[in-house]
Design an enzyme around this catalytic site. Sequence first.
Site, short mmCIF file in Angstrom:
data_model
loop_
_atom_site.label_atom_id
_atom_site.label_comp_id
_atom_site.label_asym_id
_atom_site.label_seq_id
_atom_site.Cartn_x
_atom_site.Cartn_y
_atom_site.Cartn_z
N LYS A 75 0.80 -1.23 0.00
CA LYS A 75 0.00 0.00 0.00
C LYS A 75 0.83 1.28 0.00
O LYS A 75 0.43 2.28 -0.55
CB LYS A 75 -0.93 0.01 1.21
CG LYS A 75 -2.06 -0.99 1.08
CD LYS A 75 -3.01 -0.93 2.25
CE LYS A 75 -3.99 -2.07 2.16
NZ LYS A 75 -4.96 -2.09 3.23
N ASP A 111 -9.68 2.72 2.81
CA ASP A 111 -9.64 2.05 4.13
C ASP A 111 -10.13 2.99 5.23
O ASP A 111 -10.87 2.57 6.13
CB ASP A 111 -8.20 1.63 4.48
CG ASP A 111 -7.77 0.37 3.74
OD1 ASP A 111 -8.65 -0.43 3.36
OD2 ASP A 111 -6.55 0.18 3.56
P1 NAP Z 1 1.29 -3.86 6.46
O1 NAP Z 1 1.41 -2.54 5.80
O2 NAP Z 1 2.12 -4.98 5.97
O3 NAP Z 1 1.57 -3.63 8.04
C1 NAP Z 1 1.63 -4.73 8.91
C2 NAP Z 1 1.77 -4.23 10.35
O4 NAP Z 1 1.78 -5.38 11.21
C3 NAP Z 1 3.07 -3.48 10.62
O5 NAP Z 1 2.83 -2.46 11.57
C4 NAP Z 1 3.97 -4.56 11.22
O6 NAP Z 1 4.97 -4.06 12.09
C5 NAP Z 1 2.95 -5.33 12.04
N1 NAP Z 1 3.39 -6.70 12.34
C6 NAP Z 1 3.42 -7.76 11.49
N2 NAP Z 1 3.89 -8.85 12.12
C7 NAP Z 1 4.14 -8.47 13.41
C8 NAP Z 1 4.62 -9.15 14.58
N3 NAP Z 1 4.94 -10.45 14.53
N4 NAP Z 1 4.76 -8.45 15.72
C9 NAP Z 1 4.42 -7.13 15.78
N5 NAP Z 1 3.97 -6.44 14.72
C10 NAP Z 1 3.82 -7.10 13.54
O7 NAP Z 1 -0.24 -4.38 6.43
P2 NAP Z 1 -1.59 -3.54 6.37
O8 NAP Z 1 -2.01 -3.35 4.97
O9 NAP Z 1 -1.43 -2.34 7.22
O10 NAP Z 1 -2.63 -4.60 7.02
C11 NAP Z 1 -2.55 -4.91 8.39
C12 NAP Z 1 -3.73 -5.81 8.77
O11 NAP Z 1 -4.97 -5.13 8.55
C13 NAP Z 1 -3.84 -7.10 7.93
O12 NAP Z 1 -4.22 -8.14 8.80
C14 NAP Z 1 -4.95 -6.81 6.94
O13 NAP Z 1 -5.65 -7.96 6.53
C15 NAP Z 1 -5.85 -5.92 7.79
N6 NAP Z 1 -6.67 -5.02 6.97
C16 NAP Z 1 -8.03 -5.12 7.06
C17 NAP Z 1 -8.82 -4.28 6.31
C18 NAP Z 1 -10.30 -4.38 6.39
O14 NAP Z 1 -10.96 -3.82 5.52
N7 NAP Z 1 -10.87 -5.01 7.40
C19 NAP Z 1 -8.24 -3.33 5.46
C20 NAP Z 1 -6.85 -3.24 5.42
C21 NAP Z 1 -6.07 -4.10 6.17
P3 NAP Z 1 6.43 -3.61 11.50
O15 NAP Z 1 6.26 -2.21 11.00
O16 NAP Z 1 7.32 -3.73 12.66
O17 NAP Z 1 6.77 -4.58 10.39
#
Ligand code: NAP
Length: 289
Positions: A75, A111
């Site tokens: 993103k 979002d």
């Molecule tokens: P992203 O940009 O890849 O960000 C992932 C986040 O998770 C980062 O802050 C990362 O921390 C953290 N993280 C991952 N593994 C971790 C761990 N083991 N311990 C601590 N922190 C961890 O992903 P995103 O697009 O923001 O999406 C995040 C979540 O939201 C996903 O599960 C996605 O499915 C969900 N989502 C849902 C919707 C909806 O419409 N319901 C929309 C968008 C996203 P670091 O910065 O340290 O790597």
Amino acid sequence: MFDHLKNSTPTNIICLFGHPIEHSMSPIMHNVAFKDLGLDYVYIAIDITPNSLKQAFEVVRALDIKGANITVPHKETSLKFVDEISPLARRIGAINTIKNEKGWLIGRNTDASGAKKALKEADIDLNGKNIMILGAGGAARALAHSFIEEANNLVIVNRSSNRGKRLASELTGAYHKKVLYKKFKNKIFENILPSIDILINATTIGMLPNIHLSPIPKIFLHEDLTVFDIIYNPLETLLMKEASEIGCRVLGGLDMLIFQGVLSFEWWTNKIPNIELIKKTILNELVMK
Ligand code: NAP
């Protein structure tokens, strides 16, 4: 599923770019809505690694793909491959939707509005609340930018401090409101959670296949918390389950998913999809899995 597509005209293609992509409900949601409205559109999920993302945008132009959703982990990096970015998406620093207007790619972020609508529908008021957001990725950025003005205090908790600090200082600068960054540690949860009203999980912790994980040990949750876990697969994450057991008000990510998707759908097609049909279809799919 695709018997609504017409043979006489080129079918309009919408893609989803992500890595991994298996967890996504977006193809099911959009394809059922296209079919319901008799639209000559098809939605295809494509697993794109970060190294191939630039070429994926070139393919969108070359094949006249009408639009795309962008998901984990693209993103933020996708911003540099589009020609125009909406003011909100630019502020957030992440896009989840693109539209191709004759080779000119426009990026938006639905979002933020999707999450706000989901909270409004659930009658959860952010006004004057102390909010903690777990994560500083694309989704966390969208939520933080859209919630900060109403919040009393906002705390960003993230594993990697560079990303978390950057988001907190950007928000402080842009909205003239002090936003704290804290590292992902039990001590932080123990000290700060008692003063938090709304806890939002915007990390991938607890998402399929890691359904046995929760970002916060149950012991640090308290019954006055409202917990919004934006993960939608599974429908009930371990965090949601444990928060419910304690007596917290709990909201999952399904409605946010639907509302952000509906906003993208309307932008691509200028048509309003049937939300009830979409929800029923996704629920069936998630329960069947
Ligand atoms: P992203 O940009 O890849 O960000 C992932 C986040 O998770 C980062 O802050 C990362 O921390 C953290 N993280 C991952 N593994 C971790 C761990 N083991 N311990 C601590 N922190 C961890 O992903 P995103 O697009 O923001 O999406 C995040 C979540 O939201 C996903 O599960 C996605 O499915 C969900 N989502 C849902 C919707 C909806 O419409 N319901 C929309 C968008 C996203 P670091 O910065 O340290 O790597």
